[in-house]
Design an enzyme around this catalytic site. Structure first.
Site, PDB file in Angstrom:
ATOM      1  CE  LYS A  82      -0.538   0.398   5.292  1.00  0.00           C
ATOM      2  NZ  LYS A  82      -1.700   0.519   5.888  1.00  0.00           N
ATOM      3  CG  ASP A  83       3.771   2.088   3.396  1.00  0.00           C
ATOM      4  OD1 ASP A  83       3.119   2.324   3.083  1.00  0.00           O
ATOM      5  OD2 ASP A  83       4.856   1.561   3.601  1.00  0.00           O
ATOM      6  NE  ARG A 130      -7.683   3.134   4.382  1.00  0.00           N
ATOM      7  CZ  ARG A 130      -7.989   2.275   4.883  1.00  0.00           C
ATOM      8  NH1 ARG A 130      -8.867   1.666   5.686  1.00  0.00           N
ATOM      9  NH2 ARG A 130      -6.752   2.208   5.903  1.00  0.00           N
ATOM     10  NE  ARG A 131      -5.894   2.380   8.736  1.00  0.00           N
ATOM     11  CZ  ARG A 131      -4.440   2.063   8.618  1.00  0.00           C
ATOM     12  NH1 ARG A 131      -4.009   2.720   9.293  1.00  0.00           N
ATOM     13  NH2 ARG A 131      -4.275   0.938   8.562  1.00  0.00           N
ATOM     14  NE  ARG A 148       3.979   8.954  10.037  1.00  0.00           N
ATOM     15  CZ  ARG A 148       5.534   9.579   9.722  1.00  0.00           C
ATOM     16  NH1 ARG A 148       5.148  11.188   9.665  1.00  0.00           N
ATOM     17  NH2 ARG A 148       6.213   8.562   9.516  1.00  0.00           N
ATOM     18  CB  THR A 153       5.016   4.567  18.648  1.00  0.00           C
ATOM     19  OG1 THR A 153       6.211   4.129  18.798  1.00  0.00           O
ATOM     20  CG2 THR A 153       4.893   5.411  19.015  1.00  0.00           C
ATOM     21  NE  ARG A 154       1.047   4.841  13.532  1.00  0.00           N
ATOM     22  CZ  ARG A 154       0.925   5.114  12.099  1.00  0.00           C
ATOM     23  NH1 ARG A 154      -0.612   4.670  12.036  1.00  0.00           N
ATOM     24  NH2 ARG A 154       1.265   5.615  11.807  1.00  0.00           N
ATOM     25  CB  CYS A 249      -1.560   9.833   1.330  1.00  0.00           C
ATOM     26  SG  CYS A 249      -0.828  11.732   1.342  1.00  0.00           S
TER      27      CYS A 249
END
Length: 323
Positions: A82-83, A130-131, A148, A153-154, A249
């Site tokens: 997807k990147d 999108r989310r 980010r 981290t998230r 994006c």
């Protein structure tokens, strides 16, 4: 002598895990004709801060790896598919698309909460427009926070975490990344496509090589065995849709393609959401696959993009394409 192959990857835990799967598969498929060495490449997406939109999109994770391929510092580059920008890079080809993980998005919330049980005004983190748009389409009362960082981290942003600030009620992540890292215990809800359609190519890996790789080289032979036809056809259709819409994006677009059980038809469903979640457009299309399934998959994506454009997609999202 076995062919020695340098495999380029980002240095994040997820990238190294994904690349490790590819290395193991190529080693097995090479049947002793390959030796493989991992090369870590630092990308702008790893080095710079700020939102993906401000940095130029997910392509910031790709350019340095492609440069390393082209100048010979590695022979293979492994990406999250997807990147990848939708344009074809000069001198490189997609050597293989391994079997895809479940492309769903997943909610990781405090106290085992699901989306419908989050309190009014709950703070939900995601770095994806999108989310964010699809969250707001279901729960316009939510406060969506741009975040980010790597998976840990998230997850550390979720209240109750022992490893981070815990300043959010939930975060949304790709289920595939959590599965590859063995972190599915953090998931409190897996989203179905009617609630949150995944990004084009989500859950799939891309194995890029130089276009001058000899067809009879051991690496080329192993890549052909690694390539998974149902996954390749699905992501070709999803990326063709994205390419025709000229969407970057910042465009909240979801797409989900599936090969039918008989292997003869391909179904593509897509959604475009206004960034504030206030309007949503869904369309789907099926195509019969002929001898050149890849060409048919590409046509499916472009035809569905035309249908979306005719239905007013450009009025909802930031698209380069227009009617």
């Amino acid at each position: 002598m076995p062919q020695h192959v340098l495999v380029g990857t980002r240095a994040s835990a997820l990238a190294l895990t994904q690349t490790g799967h590819v290395v193991d598969a190529l080693a097995a498929l090479g049947r002793g004709d390959l030796t493989l060495e991992t090369v870590r490449v630092r990308t702008d997406g790893d080095r710079l801060t700020g939102s993906l939109q401000s940095l130029g999109g997910t392509g910031v994770f790709v350019a340095a790896l492609r440069d390393a391929l082209l100048d010979g510092r590695c022979d293979v580059a492994v990406h999250s598919l997807k990147d990848l920008p939708t344009g074809d890079p000069d001198g490189l080809v997609l050597g293989a698309v391994p079997p895809r993980e479940d492309p769903s998005d997943a909610l990781c919330a405090r106290d085992g909460l699901t989306l419908d049980r989050l309190p009014t005004g709950a703070r939900v983190g995601t770095g994806s427009p999108r989310r964010a748009a699809q969250l707001l389409a279901v729960r316009p009362d939510l406060t969506v926070v741009d975040i980010r960082g790597n998976v840990d981290t998230r997850l550390g942003r979720v209240a109750g975490s022992a490893t981070g600030p815990g300043d959010l009620d939930a975060v949304v992540l790709a289920r595939a990344g959590l599965a590859r890292l063995g972190r599915l215990e953090a998931v409190t809800q897996e989203f179905t496509p009617d609630v949150m359609a995944p990004a084009p190519g989500q859950g799939a890996l891309a194995v890029e090589v130089r276009s001058d790789l000899p067809a009879d080289a051991p690496l080329a032979c192993a890549l052909r065995l690694l390539d998974h036809r149902p996954t390749r056809l699905a992501v070709v259709a999803e990326r063709a849709l994205l390419g025709r819409l000229e969407a970057g994006c910042a465009a909240p677009i979801g797409a989900d393609a599936h090969l039918a059980g008989d292997g003869r038809t391909l179904r593509l469903d897509a959604v475009i959401v206004r960034p504030d979640g206030g309007a949503i457009l869904r369309r789907g299309r099926t195509i019969a696959l002929g001898a050149d399934g890849v060409a048919d998959a590409h046509r499916l994506g472009t035809e569905l993009a035309e249908i979306l454009l005719d239905a007013g997609a450009a009025d909802l999202a930031f698209l380069g394409a227009a009617r």
